[in-house]
Write a protein that holds these residues in place. Structure first.
Motif, PDB file in Angstrom:
ATOM      1  N   PRO A 133       0.825  -1.215   0.000  1.00 26.19           N
ATOM      2  CA  PRO A 133       0.000   0.000   0.000  1.00 26.19           C
ATOM      3  C   PRO A 133       0.857   1.262   0.000  1.00 26.19           C
ATOM      4  O   PRO A 133       2.000   1.260   0.460  1.00 26.19           O
ATOM      5  CB  PRO A 133      -0.824  -0.127   1.284  1.00 26.19           C
ATOM      6  N   SER A 134       0.283   2.329  -0.514  1.00 24.26           N
ATOM      7  CA  SER A 134       1.025   3.588  -0.638  1.00 24.26           C
ATOM      8  C   SER A 134       1.385   4.187   0.719  1.00 24.26           C
ATOM      9  O   SER A 134       2.304   4.989   0.812  1.00 24.26           O
ATOM     10  CB  SER A 134       0.199   4.600  -1.450  1.00 24.26           C
ATOM     11  N   ASN A 135       0.663   3.806   1.764  1.00 29.42           N
ATOM     12  CA  ASN A 135       0.956   4.348   3.099  1.00 29.42           C
ATOM     13  C   ASN A 135       1.822   3.401   3.924  1.00 29.42           C
ATOM     14  O   ASN A 135       1.890   3.510   5.147  1.00 29.42           O
ATOM     15  CB  ASN A 135      -0.341   4.644   3.857  1.00 29.42           C
ATOM     16  N   ALA A 136       2.508   2.467   3.257  1.00 28.61           N
ATOM     17  CA  ALA A 136       3.331   1.495   3.968  1.00 28.61           C
ATOM     18  C   ALA A 136       4.628   2.119   4.462  1.00 28.61           C
ATOM     19  O   ALA A 136       5.232   2.957   3.790  1.00 28.61           O
ATOM     20  CB  ALA A 136       3.639   0.309   3.065  1.00 28.61           C
ATOM     21  N   ILE A 137       5.053   1.686   5.636  1.00 29.75           N
ATOM     22  CA  ILE A 137       6.370   1.995   6.173  1.00 29.75           C
ATOM     23  C   ILE A 137       7.147   0.679   6.174  1.00 29.75           C
ATOM     24  O   ILE A 137       6.833  -0.237   6.938  1.00 29.75           O
ATOM     25  CB  ILE A 137       6.279   2.565   7.601  1.00 29.75           C
ATOM     26  N   ILE A 138       8.143   0.584   5.304  1.00 34.11           N
ATOM     27  CA  ILE A 138       8.879  -0.665   5.157  1.00 34.11           C
ATOM     28  C   ILE A 138       9.754  -0.895   6.381  1.00 34.11           C
ATOM     29  O   ILE A 138      10.569  -0.046   6.749  1.00 34.11           O
ATOM     30  CB  ILE A 138       9.731  -0.654   3.875  1.00 34.11           C
TER      31      ILE A 138
ATOM     32  N   TYR B 126      21.477 -18.820  -0.734  1.00 39.97           N
ATOM     33  CA  TYR B 126      21.606 -17.510  -0.072  1.00 39.97           C
ATOM     34  C   TYR B 126      20.218 -17.070   0.411  1.00 39.97           C
ATOM     35  O   TYR B 126      19.559 -16.249  -0.215  1.00 39.97           O
ATOM     36  CB  TYR B 126      22.191 -16.483  -1.027  1.00 39.97           C
ATOM     37  N   PRO B 127      19.754 -17.614   1.537  1.00 40.03           N
ATOM     38  CA  PRO B 127      18.432 -17.248   2.051  1.00 40.03           C
ATOM     39  C   PRO B 127      18.478 -15.954   2.863  1.00 40.03           C
ATOM     40  O   PRO B 127      19.503 -15.607   3.455  1.00 40.03           O
ATOM     41  CB  PRO B 127      18.068 -18.435   2.942  1.00 40.03           C
ATOM     42  N   ASN B 128      17.355 -15.251   2.850  1.00 42.19           N
ATOM     43  CA  ASN B 128      17.145 -14.104   3.747  1.00 42.19           C
ATOM     44  C   ASN B 128      18.227 -13.040   3.641  1.00 42.19           C
ATOM     45  O   ASN B 128      18.789 -12.576   4.634  1.00 42.19           O
ATOM     46  CB  ASN B 128      17.026 -14.588   5.192  1.00 42.19           C
ATOM     47  N   ILE B 129      18.528 -12.628   2.415  1.00 41.41           N
ATOM     48  CA  ILE B 129      19.447 -11.510   2.178  1.00 41.41           C
ATOM     49  C   ILE B 129      18.698 -10.216   2.501  1.00 41.41           C
ATOM     50  O   ILE B 129      17.604  -9.974   1.980  1.00 41.41           O
ATOM     51  CB  ILE B 129      19.913 -11.478   0.714  1.00 41.41           C
ATOM     52  N   THR B 130      19.250  -9.378   3.348  1.00 37.95           N
ATOM     53  CA  THR B 130      18.577  -8.126   3.723  1.00 37.95           C
ATOM     54  C   THR B 130      18.694  -7.105   2.589  1.00 37.95           C
ATOM     55  O   THR B 130      19.794  -6.673   2.243  1.00 37.95           O
ATOM     56  CB  THR B 130      19.176  -7.553   5.010  1.00 37.95           C
ATOM     57  N   VAL B 131      17.548  -6.735   2.029  1.00 40.99           N
ATOM     58  CA  VAL B 131      17.507  -5.749   0.931  1.00 40.99           C
ATOM     59  C   VAL B 131      16.519  -4.632   1.284  1.00 40.99           C
ATOM     60  O   VAL B 131      15.894  -4.037   0.400  1.00 40.99           O
ATOM     61  CB  VAL B 131      17.120  -6.428  -0.403  1.00 40.99           C
ATOM     62  N   THR B 132      16.394  -4.338   2.568  1.00 42.43           N
ATOM     63  CA  THR B 132      15.387  -3.395   3.039  1.00 42.43           C
ATOM     64  C   THR B 132      15.523  -2.030   2.389  1.00 42.43           C
ATOM     65  O   THR B 132      14.547  -1.460   1.876  1.00 42.43           O
ATOM     66  CB  THR B 132      15.475  -3.248   4.570  1.00 42.43           C
ATOM     67  N   GLN B 133      16.724  -1.463   2.400  1.00 43.78           N
ATOM     68  CA  GLN B 133      16.899  -0.127   1.857  1.00 43.78           C
ATOM     69  C   GLN B 133      16.696  -0.103   0.347  1.00 43.78           C
ATOM     70  O   GLN B 133      16.175   0.869  -0.210  1.00 43.78           O
ATOM     71  CB  GLN B 133      18.283   0.419   2.214  1.00 43.78           C
TER      72      GLN B 133
ATOM     73  N   LEU C  89      24.105   2.919  -4.963  1.00 39.03           N
ATOM     74  CA  LEU C  89      23.563   3.445  -3.717  1.00 39.03           C
ATOM     75  C   LEU C  89      22.836   2.340  -2.959  1.00 39.03           C
ATOM     76  O   LEU C  89      21.939   1.698  -3.489  1.00 39.03           O
ATOM     77  CB  LEU C  89      22.603   4.603  -4.010  1.00 39.03           C
ATOM     78  N   HIS C  90      23.233   2.100  -1.744  1.00 38.77           N
ATOM     79  CA  HIS C  90      22.638   1.091  -0.863  1.00 38.77           C
ATOM     80  C   HIS C  90      22.780  -0.326  -1.410  1.00 38.77           C
ATOM     81  O   HIS C  90      21.985  -1.216  -1.070  1.00 38.77           O
ATOM     82  CB  HIS C  90      21.153   1.389  -0.606  1.00 38.77           C
TER      83      HIS C  90
ATOM     84  N   ILE D 278      14.563  -1.949  -1.304  1.00 39.14           N
ATOM     85  CA  ILE D 278      13.115  -1.967  -1.511  1.00 39.14           C
ATOM     86  C   ILE D 278      12.519  -0.596  -1.205  1.00 39.14           C
ATOM     87  O   ILE D 278      11.640  -0.105  -1.932  1.00 39.14           O
ATOM     88  CB  ILE D 278      12.463  -3.060  -0.647  1.00 39.14           C
ATOM     89  N   LYS D 279      12.990   0.050  -0.140  1.00 38.73           N
ATOM     90  CA  LYS D 279      12.521   1.411   0.152  1.00 38.73           C
ATOM     91  C   LYS D 279      12.796   2.334  -1.032  1.00 38.73           C
ATOM     92  O   LYS D 279      11.947   3.145  -1.437  1.00 38.73           O
ATOM     93  CB  LYS D 279      13.210   1.951   1.407  1.00 38.73           C
ATOM     94  N   ASP D 280      14.008   2.217  -1.602  1.00 38.59           N
ATOM     95  CA  ASP D 280      14.368   3.066  -2.740  1.00 38.59           C
ATOM     96  C   ASP D 280      13.508   2.750  -3.958  1.00 38.59           C
ATOM     97  O   ASP D 280      13.132   3.658  -4.714  1.00 38.59           O
ATOM     98  CB  ASP D 280      15.847   2.877  -3.080  1.00 38.59           C
ATOM     99  N   MET D 281      13.188   1.480  -4.172  1.00 40.44           N
ATOM    100  CA  MET D 281      12.332   1.121  -5.306  1.00 40.44           C
ATOM    101  C   MET D 281      10.947   1.727  -5.155  1.00 40.44           C
ATOM    102  O   MET D 281      10.363   2.219  -6.122  1.00 40.44           O
ATOM    103  CB  MET D 281      12.228  -0.406  -5.417  1.00 40.44           C
ATOM    104  N   ILE D 282      10.418   1.689  -3.941  1.00 39.62           N
ATOM    105  CA  ILE D 282       9.089   2.261  -3.707  1.00 39.62           C
ATOM    106  C   ILE D 282       9.123   3.776  -3.862  1.00 39.62           C
ATOM    107  O   ILE D 282       8.204   4.389  -4.406  1.00 39.62           O
ATOM    108  CB  ILE D 282       8.581   1.841  -2.322  1.00 39.62           C
ATOM    109  N   ASN D 283      10.197   4.408  -3.420  1.00 42.87           N
ATOM    110  CA  ASN D 283      10.281   5.868  -3.466  1.00 42.87           C
ATOM    111  C   ASN D 283      10.647   6.409  -4.848  1.00 42.87           C
ATOM    112  O   ASN D 283      10.182   7.478  -5.246  1.00 42.87           O
ATOM    113  CB  ASN D 283      11.306   6.366  -2.446  1.00 42.87           C
ATOM    114  N   TYR D 284      11.493   5.688  -5.585  1.00 48.09           N
ATOM    115  CA  TYR D 284      12.056   6.236  -6.824  1.00 48.09           C
ATOM    116  C   TYR D 284      11.727   5.440  -8.081  1.00 48.09           C
ATOM    117  O   TYR D 284      12.134   5.834  -9.167  1.00 48.09           O
ATOM    118  CB  TYR D 284      13.590   6.342  -6.692  1.00 48.09           C
TER     119      TYR D 284
END
Length: 339
Positions: free
Chosen positions: A88-93, A160-167, A145-146, A169-175
């Motif tokens: 959703p557009s109001n999500a906080i990752i 390679y399970p559970n690779i942290t890609v949090t930032q 970047l990131h 994904i945040k960048d994909m949603i934002n940009y």
């Protein structure tokens, strides 16, 4: 596409999209989770090879390679894009984990190869690409970047399970979401990591992405009449088990602020021990109500006069007019002059 909606006794709502393996779960006492592990039909991934001019969008492998081809140095990279529109557009990752499973065959370029150090980067792609047309010459750009670094493999069968890609994904949603790029840290022979793609025949070994997030709902009330100070902004962070804190630009520290004047307001929301997000809001007010009047006066006995009033501004269009002398509420009146 078949959809199933189930509400369990412990107040968890689970929406299951059977086609393409997409799941969205909403636990009223925890954070929300979006899981996707697409198949060949719904997935989007490809290999791009410096020495191969053919499209490799339906290949069951997904690699980051540095080798040779026909005696010449060759670089191979993988691109992978997940569908993020259910977020959703109001999500906080809060968290995002990518899982990749090792290619377990000698077909293609074979299993992981580390005669050279085969650590790889995961970067964010920044341009459009199509799975069935992408090749080396039209490959999209990416950014460091990131970027995430995958450690060199220790054996040929390493998943390679559970690779942290949090930032990322945040960048994909934002940009803009154009997916991931896989490339070797050192793109000189001989080294590669080779994984299963969404075209792999074994569903459980296809790339998988799990995103955890909270939602931020906003109830905003703008100024009702010009000049008043009755604006309101009320926030609710859904799904968080952390004692969420707020710091507004007017120094308020509650989730809601009231009696607001027109203007811009920002808030820093801390939704976990280490994570914050900033949101910006604007309280507006309607324009002031203006009234213009005019009249034409009778010049002779027995004739009538007209008086007019016209209101504009505010938020309404159906104005009523309250005249003295018991006149009705219309904007125009024809009256006889008093002697």
């Amino acid at each position: 596409m078949k959809n199933k909606i189930k509400k369990q006794a412990f107040r968890t709502l689970i929406i299951v999209f059977l086609f393409g393996n997409i799941f969205i779960s909403h636990n009223l006492f925890a954070q929300y989770t979006y899981t996707t592990q697409p198949n060949a039909t719904n997935g989007k991934d490809a290999i791009i090879s410096e020495a191969n001019t053919s499209n490799l969008g339906s290949n069951p492998q997904l690699w980051a390679e540095a080798s040779t081809f026909a005696g010449n140095s060759n670089i191979g990279r993988g691109v992978l894009q997940f569908n993020l529109t259910p977020i959703p557009s109001n999500a906080i990752i809060v968290d995002a984990k990518l899982s990749l499973w090792a290619w377990d065959s000698n077909a293609g370029i074979g299993r992981h190869h580390n005669s050279g150090y085969n650590s790889a980067y995961i970067q964010r792609v920044t341009g459009q690409w199509q799975e069935n047309t992408i090749i080396w010459s039209n490959k999209p750009s990416s950014t460091s970047l990131h970027q995430v670094t995958l450690a060199a493999s220790t054996n040929q069968y390493q998943d390679y399970p559970n690779i942290t890609v949090t930032q990322l994904i945040k960048d994909m949603i934002n940009y803009g979401n154009y997916g991931f790029l896989f490339k070797q840290v050192l793109e000189t022979p001989y080294r590669w990591l080779n994984f299963c793609s969404s075209d792999h025949t074994i569903a459980s070994e296809r790339p998988k992405l799990v995103i955890s997030y909270y939602t931020l709902s906003v109830e905003q009330t703008n100024i009702q009449c010009n000049g008043q100070n009755n604006g309101k902004i009320k926030l609710n962070v859904g799904g968080s088990t952390y004692a969420t804190t707020y710091l507004w630009s007017n120094n308020a520290v509650t989730d809601s602020i009231y009696n607001l004047s027109p203007g811009n307001y920002s808030v820093i929301i801390q939704y976990s021990a280490t994570d914050t997000v900033i949101r910006h809001y604007t309280i507006s007010q309607p324009s002031a109500v203006n009234i213009s009047t005019s009249s034409n006066f009778a010049m002779c006995e027995g004739t009538t006069s007209s008086i007019y009033a016209l209101a504009s501004g505010g938020t309404g269009t159906n104005f009523t007019y309250h005249w003295d002398n018991n006149l009705s509420n219309s904007a125009v009146h024809i009256i006889s002059p008093a002697l």
